[in-house]
Scaffold this motif. Structure first.
Motif, PDB file in Angstrom:
ATOM      1  N   LYS A 181      47.620  -5.326  -5.745  1.00  0.00           N
ATOM      2  CA  LYS A 181      48.995  -5.657  -5.346  1.00  0.00           C
ATOM      3  C   LYS A 181      48.997  -6.715  -4.250  1.00  0.00           C
ATOM      4  O   LYS A 181      49.888  -7.552  -4.175  1.00  0.00           O
ATOM      5  N   ALA A 189      59.552  -8.740  -2.199  1.00  0.00           N
ATOM      6  CA  ALA A 189      59.813  -8.113  -0.898  1.00  0.00           C
ATOM      7  C   ALA A 189      58.844  -8.638   0.160  1.00  0.00           C
ATOM      8  O   ALA A 189      57.669  -8.886  -0.139  1.00  0.00           O
ATOM      9  N   LYS A 225      52.114   1.060  -0.565  1.00  0.00           N
ATOM     10  CA  LYS A 225      51.482   0.979  -1.883  1.00  0.00           C
ATOM     11  C   LYS A 225      49.970   0.878  -1.768  1.00  0.00           C
ATOM     12  O   LYS A 225      49.470   0.042  -1.004  1.00  0.00           O
ATOM     13  N   VAL A 244      52.485   4.529  -5.189  1.00  0.00           N
ATOM     14  CA  VAL A 244      53.620   3.954  -4.454  1.00  0.00           C
ATOM     15  C   VAL A 244      54.451   5.054  -3.783  1.00  0.00           C
ATOM     16  O   VAL A 244      54.835   6.025  -4.424  1.00  0.00           O
ATOM     17  N   VAL A 296      58.003   5.338  -1.712  1.00  0.00           N
ATOM     18  CA  VAL A 296      59.212   4.723  -1.151  1.00  0.00           C
ATOM     19  C   VAL A 296      59.661   5.675  -0.042  1.00  0.00           C
ATOM     20  O   VAL A 296      60.262   6.708  -0.297  1.00  0.00           O
ATOM     21  N   GLU A 309      55.619  -2.836   2.293  1.00  0.00           N
ATOM     22  CA  GLU A 309      56.647  -3.845   2.043  1.00  0.00           C
ATOM     23  C   GLU A 309      58.060  -3.346   2.287  1.00  0.00           C
ATOM     24  O   GLU A 309      58.342  -2.149   2.312  1.00  0.00           O
ATOM     25  N   GLU A 310      58.905  -4.311   2.441  1.00  0.00           N
ATOM     26  CA  GLU A 310      60.342  -4.120   2.619  1.00  0.00           C
ATOM     27  C   GLU A 310      60.900  -3.310   1.437  1.00  0.00           C
ATOM     28  O   GLU A 310      60.506  -3.528   0.295  1.00  0.00           O
ATOM     29  N   MET A 332      63.631  -2.650  -1.179  1.00  0.00           N
ATOM     30  CA  MET A 332      64.735  -3.400  -1.786  1.00  0.00           C
ATOM     31  C   MET A 332      65.666  -2.426  -2.491  1.00  0.00           C
ATOM     32  O   MET A 332      65.260  -1.346  -2.927  1.00  0.00           O
ATOM     33  N   GLU A 361      66.847  -1.721 -11.409  1.00  0.00           N
ATOM     34  CA  GLU A 361      65.528  -2.179 -11.854  1.00  0.00           C
ATOM     35  C   GLU A 361      65.586  -2.660 -13.291  1.00  0.00           C
ATOM     36  O   GLU A 361      66.359  -2.158 -14.094  1.00  0.00           O
ATOM     37  N   LYS A 379      61.555   6.226 -16.003  1.00  0.00           N
ATOM     38  CA  LYS A 379      60.304   6.712 -15.397  1.00  0.00           C
ATOM     39  C   LYS A 379      60.370   8.175 -14.970  1.00  0.00           C
ATOM     40  O   LYS A 379      59.377   8.879 -15.025  1.00  0.00           O
ATOM     41  N   LEU A 399      58.983  -6.671  -8.211  1.00  0.00           N
ATOM     42  CA  LEU A 399      58.437  -5.432  -7.647  1.00  0.00           C
ATOM     43  C   LEU A 399      56.939  -5.375  -7.894  1.00  0.00           C
ATOM     44  O   LEU A 399      56.155  -5.062  -7.010  1.00  0.00           O
ATOM     45  N   GLU A 400      56.568  -5.648  -9.139  1.00  0.00           N
ATOM     46  CA  GLU A 400      55.148  -5.578  -9.492  1.00  0.00           C
ATOM     47  C   GLU A 400      54.923  -6.314 -10.795  1.00  0.00           C
ATOM     48  O   GLU A 400      55.851  -6.528 -11.577  1.00  0.00           O
TER      49      GLU A 400
HETATM   50  P1  AMP Z   1      55.563  -0.187  -8.683  1.00  0.00           P
HETATM   51  O1  AMP Z   1      54.421   0.616  -9.225  1.00  0.00           O
HETATM   52  O2  AMP Z   1      55.181  -1.223  -7.682  1.00  0.00           O
HETATM   53  O3  AMP Z   1      56.500  -0.702  -9.752  1.00  0.00           O
HETATM   54  O4  AMP Z   1      56.472   0.866  -7.933  1.00  0.00           O
HETATM   55  C1  AMP Z   1      56.942   2.026  -8.592  1.00  0.00           C
HETATM   56  C2  AMP Z   1      58.385   2.204  -8.277  1.00  0.00           C
HETATM   57  O5  AMP Z   1      58.581   2.260  -6.864  1.00  0.00           O
HETATM   58  C3  AMP Z   1      59.254   1.033  -8.745  1.00  0.00           C
HETATM   59  O6  AMP Z   1      59.616   1.181 -10.093  1.00  0.00           O
HETATM   60  C4  AMP Z   1      60.426   1.153  -7.800  1.00  0.00           C
HETATM   61  O7  AMP Z   1      61.323   2.158  -8.227  1.00  0.00           O
HETATM   62  C5  AMP Z   1      59.787   1.618  -6.513  1.00  0.00           C
HETATM   63  N1  AMP Z   1      59.492   0.476  -5.631  1.00  0.00           N
HETATM   64  C6  AMP Z   1      58.364  -0.253  -5.573  1.00  0.00           C
HETATM   65  N2  AMP Z   1      58.433  -1.221  -4.655  1.00  0.00           N
HETATM   66  C7  AMP Z   1      59.664  -1.134  -4.093  1.00  0.00           C
HETATM   67  C8  AMP Z   1      60.357  -1.862  -3.089  1.00  0.00           C
HETATM   68  N3  AMP Z   1      59.783  -2.872  -2.446  1.00  0.00           N
HETATM   69  N4  AMP Z   1      61.621  -1.484  -2.802  1.00  0.00           N
HETATM   70  C9  AMP Z   1      62.194  -0.444  -3.431  1.00  0.00           C
HETATM   71  N5  AMP Z   1      61.601   0.279  -4.378  1.00  0.00           N
HETATM   72  C10 AMP Z   1      60.346  -0.044  -4.720  1.00  0.00           C
END
Ligand code: AMP
Ligand code: GLY
Length: 424
Positions: A103, A118, A143, A153, A155, A185-186, A188, A192, A214, A282-283
């Motif tokens: 990441k 973010a 993360k 991850v 939140v 990270e910030e 957000m 989605e 999910k 986000l990713e």
């Molecule tokens: P990821 O595996 O990075 O997609 O993260 C899994 C889930 O965490 C995402 O589908 C989002 O719901 C939440 N998430 C990840 N990063 C953020 C972020 N910077 N701000 C808010 N929610 C996040």
């Protein structure tokens, strides 16, 4: 063309189903496959992360083209190894798979090429990570840097929760080596959206929209899973939004990876947050979504195999794909207890009576013993249907689900609800 698909889940069943329909496909193998995939391909008992075993099989069996489903084999360099022995494959090199494998790598690329995401920091030291959290305040997102099977991850709604996530990852090694480095990270807010594009190193071809659910429970409640269902199209993905995502996120990534000497080939799957300031990344995943792939394959009208080969050969710019106007929806049936502990081996009955006209049952985790079909994983079946609207596809999928006799499994009853509430 002799084709090998790597993986053994619902995504790989959908890929095998689509590839087996290609007139270009003379022989189809899947490693390791599952009981459903065995209807479309010859399954070979090699694990999806056994790089040596896969390369040996492909060489000895004169495979022309390998399609890699899961991320682990990509990050471990399967595509590079196949390339070294002269076998073409669909998927990124290990260097390009870093977009999912780290990441921190992904965030640094975004920073360098002005891709909206973010604000963040990267940490290998727990005290420094904690100081950053204290300084930024909550909510904040912690993360694990590496692959953590979708679990790395947090939140965090409070500073304490974020500090605990640092300890769990770095001190208690909850995610092993993957969590020894953190991205913080910030947080957000917004809706989605998943976005998929085939990429050939220099150009990108967007696919139709698809969205997964999910959370394990109805109403998107409870712990996160790999995905409990999916639908396509995604009503949130308008033409204007697609153009903006291509221009601000996908193409700068493709160009940035090429400039970094790690051109990306394969499917780029962006997880996006639609914020007040526009879409932000986000990713990245470097493979098809599972179960999003299942609904994409159901809607695809073109032969998939030439598109996958064009991605490998750098020939996508002249390519176009045709899609059905019909919607598609898939319901994941999972073993009781998933995403926590679950038992394997329970018997599943009733699949034979589902007519192909009503629904297609892709298998995600099944084995056959003595003719009996048995559960062999957390996510077990993907009951997939199409219809003139998402609502119609949903009704057909659940009618098929209700014909399946599997007391040890469960599913969500509301897949597609957000889209259907919008009138889709
Ligand atoms: P990821 O595996 O990075 O997609 O993260 C899994 C889930 O965490 C995402 O589908 C989002 O719901 C939440 N998430 C990840 N990063 C953020 C972020 N910077 N701000 C808010 N929610 C996040
Ligand atoms: N459905 C989410 C994923 O494939 O990561």
């Amino acid at each position: 063309m002799r084709v090998l698909v790597v993986g053994g889940g619902g995504r790989e069943h959908a890929l095998c189903w689509a590839i087996s329909a290609s007139p270009l496909c003379d022989a189809l193998y899947c490693a390791p496959g599952n009981a459903g995939i065995a209807q479309d391909a010859e399954c070979v008992p090699i694990a999806a992360d056994d790089i040596e075993g896969l390369v040996r099989f492909a060489t000895e069996n004169t495979i022309d083209f390998v399609v890699v489903g899961p991320e682990a084999a990509l990050v471990m360099g399967l595509v590079d190894r196949l390339d070294a022995v002269g076998i073409k494959s669909f998927g990124p090199s290990a260097g390009a798979a870093m977009l999912e494998g780290s990441k921190g790598f992904m965030k640094d690329l975004c920073a360098k090429y002005n891709i909206p995401t973010a604000a963040y920091g990267r940490f290998t030291d727990a005290e420094a990570a904690k100081a950053y959290i204290q300084e930024q305040g909550a909510p904040i997102v912690v993360k694990a840097d590496g692959l953590a099977a979708g679990k790395g991850v947090t939140v965090a709604q409070s500073v304490d929760e974020a500090l605990a996530a640092v300890d769990a990852s770095m001190t208690d090694s909850a995610f092993g080596a993957a969590g020894q480095e953190l991205v913080i990270e910030e947080c957000m807010t917004g809706e989605e959206l998943s976005f998929f594009a085939l990429v050939d190193g220099t150009s990108a071809l967007p696919l139709v929209g698809a969205q997964d659910h999910k959370a394990v429970g109805d109403g998107d409640t409870g712990p996160n899973t790999g995905g409990m269902g999916a639908y396509s199209p995604a009503p949130a993905l308008t033409e204007a939004l697609q153009a903006e995502i291509m221009e601000r996120i996908i193409m700068p990534t493709v160009e940035g990876m090429a400039a970094e000497g790690a051109p990306f080939k394969g499917v780029l799957y962006a997880g996006l947050m639609l914020t007040e300031d526009g879409p932000k990344l986000l990713e990245y995943n470097v493979r098809f979504g599972d179960p999003e792939c299942q609904v994409l394959m159901l809607r695809l009208r073109s032969d998939i195999l030439p598109a996958l080969v064009a991605s490998c050969d750098g020939m996508l710019s002249t390519f176009d794909l045709r899609w059905s106007d019909d919607a598609a929806l898939t319901v994941v049936m999972a073993a009781n207890g998933y995403p926590g502990a679950y038992a394997k081996g329970s018997e599943i009955r009733g699949i034979e009576v589902i007519s192909a006209a009503d629904a297609i049952v892709f298998h995600a985790g099944t084995v056959r013993d003595d003719g009996n079909l048995r559960a062999n994983g957390g996510r077990v079946l993907n009951v997939t249907a199409s219809g003139a609207s998402i609502g119609e596809a949903q009704a057909k999928a659940y009618a098929a689900v209700d014909q399946i006799d599997w007391p040890d499994g469960f599913c969500r009853r509301d897949i597609g609800w957000r889209a259907i509430a919008r009138g889709a």
